[in-house]
Design an enzyme around this catalytic site. Structure first.
Site, PDB file in Angstrom:
ATOM      1  N   CYS A  99       1.834   2.734 -45.902  1.00 46.96           N
ATOM      2  CA  CYS A  99       0.763   1.839 -45.242  1.00 46.96           C
ATOM      3  C   CYS A  99       1.189   0.515 -45.631  1.00 46.96           C
ATOM      4  CB  CYS A  99      -0.557   2.359 -45.705  1.00 46.96           C
ATOM      5  SG  CYS A  99      -1.013   2.065 -47.577  1.00 46.96           S
TER       6      CYS A  99
ATOM      7  N   ASN B 114      -0.210   0.201 -49.899  1.00 48.38           N
ATOM      8  CA  ASN B 114      -0.020   1.352 -50.837  1.00 48.38           C
ATOM      9  C   ASN B 114      -1.048   1.519 -51.964  1.00 48.38           C
ATOM     10  OD1 ASN B 114       2.554   2.657 -53.160  1.00 48.38           O
ATOM     11  ND2 ASN B 114       1.411   3.631 -51.851  1.00 48.38           N
TER      12      ASN B 114
ATOM     13  N   CYS C 265      -4.581   2.191 -50.664  1.00 48.09           N
ATOM     14  CA  CYS C 265      -5.535   2.942 -49.972  1.00 48.09           C
ATOM     15  C   CYS C 265      -5.017   4.010 -49.182  1.00 48.09           C
ATOM     16  CB  CYS C 265      -6.386   1.947 -48.951  1.00 48.09           C
ATOM     17  SG  CYS C 265      -7.287   0.692 -49.832  1.00 48.09           S
ATOM     18  N   ARG C 266      -4.603   3.815 -47.840  1.00 50.18           N
ATOM     19  CA  ARG C 266      -4.343   4.943 -46.932  1.00 50.18           C
ATOM     20  C   ARG C 266      -3.095   6.051 -47.550  1.00 50.18           C
ATOM     21  NH1 ARG C 266      -3.788   1.043 -42.191  1.00 50.18           N
ATOM     22  NH2 ARG C 266      -3.115  -0.179 -43.603  1.00 50.18           N
ATOM     23  N   SER C 267      -1.930   5.421 -47.782  1.00 47.49           N
ATOM     24  CA  SER C 267      -0.972   6.180 -48.010  1.00 47.49           C
ATOM     25  C   SER C 267      -1.227   7.141 -49.410  1.00 47.49           C
ATOM     26  CB  SER C 267       0.408   5.350 -48.075  1.00 47.49           C
ATOM     27  OG  SER C 267       0.436   4.141 -49.159  1.00 47.49           O
TER      28      SER C 267
ATOM     29  N   ASP D 165      -7.642   0.918 -41.569  1.00 47.31           N
ATOM     30  CA  ASP D 165      -7.507   0.374 -42.576  1.00 47.31           C
ATOM     31  C   ASP D 165      -8.778   0.290 -43.134  1.00 47.31           C
ATOM     32  OD1 ASP D 165      -6.970  -0.944 -45.116  1.00 47.31           O
ATOM     33  OD2 ASP D 165      -5.708  -2.633 -44.105  1.00 47.31           O
TER      34      ASP D 165
HETATM   35  P1  4NP Z   1      -3.755   0.110 -47.482  1.00 44.31           P
HETATM   36  O1  4NP Z   1      -5.015  -0.992 -47.585  1.00 44.31           O
HETATM   37  O2  4NP Z   1      -2.565  -0.568 -46.567  1.00 44.31           O
HETATM   38  O3  4NP Z   1      -4.186   1.253 -46.642  1.00 44.31           O
HETATM   39  O4  4NP Z   1      -3.289   0.126 -48.821  1.00 44.31           O
HETATM   40  C1  4NP Z   1      -4.584  -2.122 -47.720  1.00 44.31           C
HETATM   41  C2  4NP Z   1      -4.449  -2.689 -48.933  1.00 44.31           C
HETATM   42  C3  4NP Z   1      -4.552  -4.062 -49.646  1.00 44.31           C
HETATM   43  C4  4NP Z   1      -4.453  -5.178 -48.410  1.00 44.31           C
HETATM   44  C5  4NP Z   1      -4.270  -4.650 -47.094  1.00 44.31           C
HETATM   45  C6  4NP Z   1      -4.682  -3.364 -46.648  1.00 44.31           C
HETATM   46  N1  4NP Z   1      -4.309  -6.243 -48.968  1.00 44.31           N
HETATM   47  O5  4NP Z   1      -4.219  -7.287 -48.127  1.00 44.31           O
HETATM   48  O6  4NP Z   1      -4.008  -6.841 -50.057  1.00 44.31           O
END
Ligand code: 4NP
Length: 154
Positions: A9, A12, A14-16, A123
Site C-alpha cells: 500500500c 505500510n 494500514c491496508r497492507s 485508504d
Molecule cells: P496505508 O495508509 O497506505 O494503508 O498504510 C496510509 C498510511 C499513512 C499515510 C497515508 C496512507 N500517510 O500519509 O502517512
C-alpha cells in the site's frame, strides 16, 4: 515449494499489514506453505508498527499484526516474490514505474482476487473505525480468492 506474496500500500501501516494478517490467517487454515510480507511505496513509516486502529481491527478478528514493521518496497522485491499485490490503482501504477526489466513477480490488485477487477481497497487512514472494518472485510474476501488460486497453481 513455498509461494511468496508481498502486499503493498502507500504507508505500510494500514491496508497492507491488514492484508498480510488476513492472508496469513487464511493460508494457515488451509495449511498452505506461503511466505508473506508487506511494504509501502512511500517511506513515511519505516520501522513503525501498524497504525493502532489497524492493530485493533485485526485483533478484534483474532489476528495479531502488532509485530509487523513498516518498510519501503525495493527493486529486489520484484525478483524475490512470486506475487506482488497492490491495494490500490495508484500504488499499482507506482510499482509498474519502478519495476526492473528482470522482474519475475506477478503484479495484481488485491480486489482482483475477490472478483472485483480494477477496484481499489479504500485508504482508511484519514477516516474512522468503520473504514478499517471495510478494509478488513475487503482484504479477507480477497485473501480467500488469492489463497484458492495459490492452492491450485502448479
Ligand atoms: P496505508 O495508509 O497506505 O494503508 O498504510 C496510509 C498510511 C499513512 C499515510 C497515508 C496512507 N500517510 O500519509 O502517512
Amino acid at each position: 515449494m513455498f509461494k511468496s506474496v508481498l502486499f503493498v500500500c502507500l504507508g505500510n501501516i494500514c491496508r497492507s499489514p491488514l492484508a498480510e494478517g488476513a492472508f496469513r490467517a487464511e493460508v494457515a487454515g488451509l495449511k498452505l506453505p506461503v511466505v508473506t510480507d508487506s511494504a509501502g511505496t512511500a517511506a513515511y513509516h519505516i520501522d513503525e508498527k501498524p497504525d493502532p486502529r489497524a492493530i485493533a481491527t485485526a485483533k478484534r478478528n483474532g489476528v495479531d499484526i502488532s509485530t509487523l514493521r513498516g518498510r519501503q518496497v525495493k527493486v529486489a522485491d520484484f525478483t524475490r516474490f512470486d506475487h506482488i499485490v497492490a491495494m490500490d490503482a495508484d500504488n499499482l501504477a507506482n510499482l509498474k514505474r519502478i519495476m526492473p526489466a528482470d522482474a519475475t513477480a506477478k503484479l495484481s490488485l488485491m480486489l482482483d482476487w475477490a472478483g472485483r477487477k480494477g477496484e481499489s481497497v479504500q485508504d482508511p487512514y484519514y477516516g474512522d473505525d468503520d473504514g478499517f472494518n471495510i478494509t478488513w472485510a475487503d482484504v479477507v474476501e480477497a485473501s480467500k480468492g488469492l489463497a484458492d488460486h495459490l492452492a491450485n497453481e502448479a
